[in-house]
Design a protein around this motif. Structure first.
Motif: not given
Lengths: 96, 96, 96, 96, 96
Positions: B61-63, B65-67, B73, B75
């Protein structure tokens, strides 16, 4: 962390900016007997690992970002150690 | 990251606001020989990947969203690179 | 994100306060041909999805919390989109 | 958390600085009957666990970092408890 | 979240301080027909669940920590609801 072996690398010119300057290694997770554990994955290199090295693989986003020194980046796997030796002291027994 | 291929896309009009303006790609994770690795998933596009492209897929998730530049969000998967080439230097051996 | 179908819901009166007022949907992840992909899971609803809808399912904690607008809550899966259509352009080929 | 047994350890001299001073244990996840559950993994030790101990294993990055007191480190698995006993009160029945 | 049943508990005297005062439950994830879904795991209790209860299980670190009110703790699974009833409205059909 998983035990894995570096078996190649991946080149991507069209990629997220945070991946610039870090090698994208192709790493194969291993069982204890050295046989393949599932399929190879792509991980950023944090320790200058080379082809054929047995390595420690983190497979979680926040850990991986930190490993390569790039928080807030889309990185979910990283090579964070080169294994010198594995000591297997006591094979798990079937009785608890 | 997983190696995957873009095989289609998904349209959803009733969706979370953070997904507006980003293409939801249908991507099929791949084994090294190019065969299917499990079932296709849906990932947001961060690099203008096209149908048929071999891509790098983050599945955390965190990766993700950052991407796609949208922290906080919902994602959890994103396409963050288009693969030019894969170099396979050393097939893993069964002996450690 | 996974493609899934809403197949029911779950009622729990004795639960974490953060789940109040959000429907707990029973959702079945799907393969591309619409067949079951593993076993159904429980996800909070962020988009007023209804029984029978094909939906986008996030399966990661931070994403899910954000999806339902409740950060710092014990929520690890959420329905964040209702799928209108899936376009499958290019079945993955066995050669890379 | 998973139930696991400490079966060895891993030595890596070339590694991320955050791993210094913490033992990297080789731990084998277990089924309830004590048999192997998949393949062994590598986890940092947070409770001075010894070879042969049955332990509690966390397998998520943020949890693991916290367990060993090193936030912002590439650590995704940690041993965070030594199990004294397991009480099995009610084997799951096939009817709900 | 997964549907699971509480089947026992785990005692660990040598453990991370954040686990003090919370019961470590042994929970068995379930398929919809009530049969076992993989092997039992250990989760901290956030809702005073009892032996035999059908519960909602979160299996992600940040969610689990929040569920038991202990952020920054090595907790990756928690019981966050006791299920009263499951309504299954529409078995997934094989055609999409």
């Amino acid at each position: 962390m998983l035990i894995a072996r570096v078996i190649g690398d991946v080149v991507a010119t069209q990629k997220h900016a945070s991946h610039q300057g870090r090698k994208a290694l192709l790493v194969q997770p291993l069982h204890l007997d050295g046989s393949d554990r599932g399929t190879a994955v792509v991980a950023l290199d944090a320790v200058d690992a080379g082809i054929g090295d047995r390595v420690l693989l983190v497979t979680e986003g926040y850990s991986a970002m930190t490993g390569v020194g790039r928080p807030n980046s889309p990185i979910d796997m990283a090579v964070i150690g080169v294994i010198d030796s594995i000591h297997l002291d006591d094979p798990p027994s079937p009785s608890s």
